[in-house]
Design a protein around this motif. Structure first.
Motif, PDB file in Angstrom:
ATOM      1  N   GLU A  64      39.006 -14.955  45.637  1.00 43.09           N
ATOM      2  CA  GLU A  64      39.863 -13.833  45.269  1.00 43.09           C
ATOM      3  C   GLU A  64      40.794 -13.470  46.423  1.00 43.09           C
ATOM      4  O   GLU A  64      40.540 -13.813  47.578  1.00 43.09           O
ATOM      5  N   ASN A  65      41.839 -12.734  46.096  1.00 44.38           N
ATOM      6  CA  ASN A  65      42.741 -12.210  47.120  1.00 44.38           C
ATOM      7  C   ASN A  65      42.182 -10.874  47.607  1.00 44.38           C
ATOM      8  O   ASN A  65      42.655  -9.802  47.217  1.00 44.38           O
ATOM      9  N   ILE A  66      41.167 -10.960  48.456  1.00 46.60           N
ATOM     10  CA  ILE A  66      40.449  -9.762  48.901  1.00 46.60           C
ATOM     11  C   ILE A  66      41.354  -8.852  49.715  1.00 46.60           C
ATOM     12  O   ILE A  66      41.283  -7.624  49.616  1.00 46.60           O
ATOM     13  N   GLU A  67      42.223  -9.454  50.524  1.00 56.81           N
ATOM     14  CA  GLU A  67      43.062  -8.670  51.441  1.00 56.81           C
ATOM     15  C   GLU A  67      44.333  -8.176  50.742  1.00 56.81           C
ATOM     16  O   GLU A  67      45.452  -8.412  51.187  1.00 56.81           O
ATOM     17  N   SER A  68      44.146  -7.474  49.647  1.00 54.59           N
ATOM     18  CA  SER A  68      45.263  -6.872  48.904  1.00 54.59           C
ATOM     19  C   SER A  68      44.796  -5.550  48.314  1.00 54.59           C
ATOM     20  O   SER A  68      43.583  -5.288  48.237  1.00 54.59           O
ATOM     21  N   ASN A  69      45.758  -4.678  47.929  1.00 53.73           N
ATOM     22  CA  ASN A  69      45.426  -3.357  47.366  1.00 53.73           C
ATOM     23  C   ASN A  69      44.492  -2.579  48.294  1.00 53.73           C
ATOM     24  O   ASN A  69      43.503  -1.986  47.854  1.00 53.73           O
ATOM     25  N   LEU A  70      44.807  -2.591  49.575  1.00 53.01           N
ATOM     26  CA  LEU A  70      43.938  -1.967  50.573  1.00 53.01           C
ATOM     27  C   LEU A  70      44.238  -0.484  50.709  1.00 53.01           C
ATOM     28  O   LEU A  70      45.322  -0.004  50.359  1.00 53.01           O
ATOM     29  N   VAL A  71      43.251   0.219  51.288  1.00 50.49           N
ATOM     30  CA  VAL A  71      43.397   1.642  51.594  1.00 50.49           C
ATOM     31  C   VAL A  71      43.509   1.785  53.108  1.00 50.49           C
ATOM     32  O   VAL A  71      42.566   1.449  53.840  1.00 50.49           O
ATOM     33  N   PHE A  72      44.648   2.252  53.578  1.00 55.51           N
ATOM     34  CA  PHE A  72      44.856   2.434  55.020  1.00 55.51           C
ATOM     35  C   PHE A  72      44.053   3.634  55.511  1.00 55.51           C
ATOM     36  O   PHE A  72      43.992   4.674  54.856  1.00 55.51           O
ATOM     37  N   VAL A  73      43.431   3.481  56.707  1.00 52.74           N
ATOM     38  CA  VAL A  73      42.579   4.542  57.247  1.00 52.74           C
ATOM     39  C   VAL A  73      43.138   5.115  58.541  1.00 52.74           C
ATOM     40  O   VAL A  73      43.239   6.338  58.700  1.00 52.74           O
ATOM     41  N   THR A 117      49.243  -3.876  62.929  1.00 52.39           N
ATOM     42  CA  THR A 117      49.793  -2.894  61.987  1.00 52.39           C
ATOM     43  C   THR A 117      50.762  -3.526  61.010  1.00 52.39           C
ATOM     44  O   THR A 117      50.699  -3.285  59.798  1.00 52.39           O
ATOM     45  N   ASP A 118      51.688  -4.364  61.504  1.00 51.93           N
ATOM     46  CA  ASP A 118      52.704  -4.945  60.617  1.00 51.93           C
ATOM     47  C   ASP A 118      52.088  -5.870  59.575  1.00 51.93           C
ATOM     48  O   ASP A 118      52.571  -5.953  58.438  1.00 51.93           O
ATOM     49  N   ALA A 119      50.998  -6.589  59.941  1.00 49.79           N
ATOM     50  CA  ALA A 119      50.357  -7.494  58.987  1.00 49.79           C
ATOM     51  C   ALA A 119      49.541  -6.725  57.958  1.00 49.79           C
ATOM     52  O   ALA A 119      49.489  -7.104  56.781  1.00 49.79           O
ATOM     53  N   LEU A 120      48.911  -5.628  58.369  1.00 55.48           N
ATOM     54  CA  LEU A 120      48.006  -4.907  57.476  1.00 55.48           C
ATOM     55  C   LEU A 120      48.732  -3.932  56.555  1.00 55.48           C
ATOM     56  O   LEU A 120      48.381  -3.793  55.378  1.00 55.48           O
ATOM     57  N   ILE A 121      49.756  -3.258  57.053  1.00 56.26           N
ATOM     58  CA  ILE A 121      50.408  -2.205  56.262  1.00 56.26           C
ATOM     59  C   ILE A 121      51.061  -2.763  55.001  1.00 56.26           C
ATOM     60  O   ILE A 121      51.130  -2.090  53.961  1.00 56.26           O
ATOM     61  N   ASN A 122      51.507  -4.015  55.056  1.00 54.33           N
ATOM     62  CA  ASN A 122      52.137  -4.638  53.881  1.00 54.33           C
ATOM     63  C   ASN A 122      51.139  -4.932  52.769  1.00 54.33           C
ATOM     64  O   ASN A 122      51.540  -5.203  51.632  1.00 54.33           O
ATOM     65  N   ARG A 123      49.861  -4.901  53.094  1.00 53.41           N
ATOM     66  CA  ARG A 123      48.823  -5.188  52.104  1.00 53.41           C
ATOM     67  C   ARG A 123      48.180  -3.907  51.549  1.00 53.41           C
ATOM     68  O   ARG A 123      47.265  -3.978  50.737  1.00 53.41           O
ATOM     69  N   CYS A 124      48.620  -2.765  52.078  1.00 55.24           N
ATOM     70  CA  CYS A 124      48.039  -1.484  51.659  1.00 55.24           C
ATOM     71  C   CYS A 124      48.845  -0.860  50.519  1.00 55.24           C
ATOM     72  O   CYS A 124      50.080  -0.902  50.508  1.00 55.24           O
ATOM     73  N   THR A 125      48.120  -0.260  49.584  1.00 56.41           N
ATOM     74  CA  THR A 125      48.767   0.480  48.485  1.00 56.41           C
ATOM     75  C   THR A 125      48.394   1.960  48.531  1.00 56.41           C
ATOM     76  O   THR A 125      49.058   2.776  47.882  1.00 56.41           O
TER      77      THR A 125
END
Length: 677
Positions: A382-391, A325-333
């Motif tokens: 590319e920086n694929i792991e950015s601007n993510l949508v949290f589910v 969670t801590d690694a992924l949430i910082n990449r979500c917008t």
């Protein structure tokens, strides 16, 4: 130019072609269709591809180091340019050879201890025999009788049956354990096991079951029981959101169905649990992966704690991401609420983190899921792991083995400290640590990140208080193994990269397929858990205790019979015993009794103290041996008086005295017969 491989030094740039043997450990700079065989280092004999691309992950297996050529590897196809990074014994194959040499030198520690005992005993006997010669000459003068008696006296004192007993017992114990699926090298391993004072093992498979299942799910700001949610054919928000969560977990997953069973090449129980949960809700694994084929993948890396796959969705592409969670949430917008992507607000982040903490407090391993849509095919540049949508979040439970709390309590009662490492976060680790009793007021948990950032000199001061290590890698395990001073540690590993910390362990267990790791480990044991490890340690302690008893008995008998003959030689030659009868007594009667004592070890109470083949056995029994010598002298004196008055026709006096000197033999002969029956 061509130069000798011995002239290479780190920093040299070299060219290698098909058929060349790699002369050092080399970082590839450029490559062209490069394929090599590196089985001598990695333990895998198949041909592997190599490339020059940088590898981000710091903690990977040797066979995953695609940009490194190892010394002794063979170029099967292609060519490359590379820079020398290590030479000689600093190479991976050099490290392995060094460990093999060291392992060979330390292979027979018990034999060395036994030799030391026998050397000290022999020196004592030499002093006694010199005294015997002086007394004999003083009383009777020098005669040929002393030359005739000397072989029998020396033979009586020599306990050569100790070596026979040790060899037989060692063979039987190794064969017995092999039948139980435990392959050990020699008796020294059993002695090392009996002295184990700390067990450093992973949680999964040792403390907990080798299985996981999805228990909770977080979606729409609620934590729900997974069994209470369903995917329906109707178009509703809850069903669509659940399907999206499970579809990400299924596509970002390397599990496959084979003969109706889920398998995972990485042996990732979390991925298997997610795939199983999706199948339970009606999603078809193979059909789903065929409809949405994988185009690219960014593998899970410990420093990122994320895994990403790019899948083709109709005419577009989607990145499916899972991780902590801590690694992924910082990449979500953004966050998916129902069927609508909305901006991720601070309130949403707080709710997600609270849900993560809540599930972790229930002992669940929490996995966060997100995605990102593309209307073109993205590339890894590319920086694929950015601007993510949290589910959403998935809470996965790893069941603790039955009666683990009592087993941990017994471990501490045996003076064995249990230390566990896990890939879960500290909150989850704390919950299961409390539930099994491994954590108390003094104990603490520490993570790999904390070890990296702890001030120099502080870690050794706190290591005795640490009961659980969270999210550590091989580098941390090596540091930890070096700091466990004063403990005889038991550790296990399966990969070549585990060798550095296995080398520091008092007892090392191999449970993988690598022949090199098996060769360098003291035990090969595929199916083990904490309870079975404790049982093996108890077994080893009782075995060593039995061996010590048998050795004491043999030495006692040797001293008794030696003094019997010594005194008979001086005072009454008529009752002297021939060398053949001495050999019979030592190698048949006394040996059988000693083996009977050893066999009787399993009827002893469980021994909770560490045991070892004691080099101080002579010093410990010094008082006993002195009393025996006095007892033998008195008994011999009265026996000779009795035999002089009674005319024995069929039994010689010496044989009768010999039998009286060894009353323990009678008892243990019956004991041996009872055990055999």
């Amino acid at each position: 130019i061509k130069i000798s491989s011995e002239e290479l030094v780190p920093g040299d740039i070299i060219l290698l072609y098909q058929g060349d043997i790699v002369p050092a450990d080399i970082r590839i700079i450029e490559s062209n269709s490069l394929k090599v065989k590196e089985g001598a280092v990695t333990g895998q004999g198949n041909t592997v591809e190599k490339y020059s691309t940088k590898i981000e992950d710091e903690d990977i297996n040797l066979n995953q180091m695609g940009n490194i050529l190892f010394k002794t590897s063979i170029i099967i196809e292609g060519n490359c340019k590379g820079i020398v990074v290590e030479t000689g014994l600093n190479t991976q194959i050099g490290n392995i050879i060094s460990m093999l040499v060291e392992e060979k030198n330390n292979k027979y520690l018990s034999k060395e201890k036994l030799n030391n005992i026998m050397n000290k005993y022999s020196l004592s006997i030499i002093c006694i025999i010199i005294a015997y010669v002086v007394i004999f000459v003083a009383l009777k003068g020098f005669s040929k009788d002393i030359l005739m008696d000397m072989p029998s006296v020396i033979l009586a004192f020599i306990p050569e049956n100790i070596f026979i007993m040790i060899s037989l017992v060692s063979y039987c114990l190794i064969k017995y354990l092999k039948g139980k699926g435990i392959d050990i090298k020699n008796l020294s391993v059993i002695e090392n096991l009996s002295n184990v004072s700390l067990i450093f093992e992973e949680k999964v498979g040792i403390i907990s079951e080798r299985s996981m299942q999805v228990e909770k799910i977080y979606m729409k700001e609620k934590i729900l029981d997974f069994k209470d949610v369903y995917i329906s054919n109707e178009n509703n928000e809850d069903s669509n959101l659940l399907e999206r969560i499970l579809s990400i977990g299924l596509l970002c997953n390397d599990s496959k169905l084979q003969d109706g069973e889920l398998i995972n090449e990485k042996d990732d129980l979390i991925e298997i649990a997610i795939a199983k949960a999706a199948i339970q809700k009606g999603m078809k694994l193979e059909r789903f992966k065929m409809e949405y084929p994988r185009i690219l993948q960014i593998p899970f890396q410990k420093e990122r704690r994320l895994m990403t796959t790019i899948n083709k969705i109709d005419n577009n592409y989607r990145a499916n991401i899972k991780g902590s969670t801590d690694a992924l949430i910082n990449r979500c917008t953004h966050i998916l609420k129902g069927d609508i992507e909305t901006e991720l607000k601070e309130e949403d982040i707080i709710n997600i983190k609270n849900a993560d903490i809540s599930m972790s407090n229930q002992g669940l391993n929490v996995i966060a899921l997100a995605y990102r849509n593309f209307n073109y095919e993205p590339s890894l540049k590319e920086n694929i792991e950015s601007n993510l949508v949290f589910v959403g979040l998935i809470g996965i439970y790893n069941p603790i083995k039955e009666n683990m709390k009592e087993i941990i309590k017994e471990s501490k009662h045996m003076n064995i400290k249990p230390v566990i490492f896990t890939d879960e976060n500290k909150i989850t680790a704390m919950e299961y640590g409390k539930s099994i009793g491994i954590l108390d007021r003094k104990s603490r948990i520490i993570s790999g990140v904390e070890i990296d950032n702890i001030p120099e000199g502080e870690f050794p001061k706190i290591i005795d208080d640490i009961a659980i290590f969270s999210r550590i890698d091989t580098k941390h395990k090596t540091i930890i193994s070096k700091e466990y001073k004063g403990y005889n540690t038991l550790m296990s590993g399966s990969r070549i990269k585990d060798l550095p910390y296995l080398k520091n362990a008092g007892v090392s267990i191999s449970f993988g397929v690598s022949n090199i790791v098996r060769k360098l480990s003291e035990i090969t044991w595929m199916n083990r858990d904490y309870e079975s490890i404790l049982r093996l340690i108890k077994f080893s302690r009782n075995c060593i205790k039995g061996i010590n008893k048998s050795m004491t008995y043999i030495l006692t008998c040797s001293i008794c019979q030696g003094f019997v003959l010594l005194l008979l030689s001086i005072f009454n030659k008529d009752f002297f015993i021939s060398p053949w009868k001495i050999l019979w007594a030592e190698n048949i009667t006394i040996l059988i009794s000693a083996i009977a004592i050893m066999i009787d070890y399993n009827k002893d109470d469980i021994e909770y103290r560490q045991q070892k083949i004691d080099e101080k056995i002579l010093k410990k029994n010094k008082g006993r041996f002195t009393k025996l010598i006095l007892f033998v002298s008195v008994l011999l004196h009265f026996s000779m008086i009795l035999l002089n008055k009674v005319n024995l026709i069929y039994v010689s006096g010496g044989e009768l005295i010999y039998l009286l000197m060894n009353p323990i033999f009678i008892f243990y002969t019956f004991k041996f017969s009872e055990n055999v029956v």
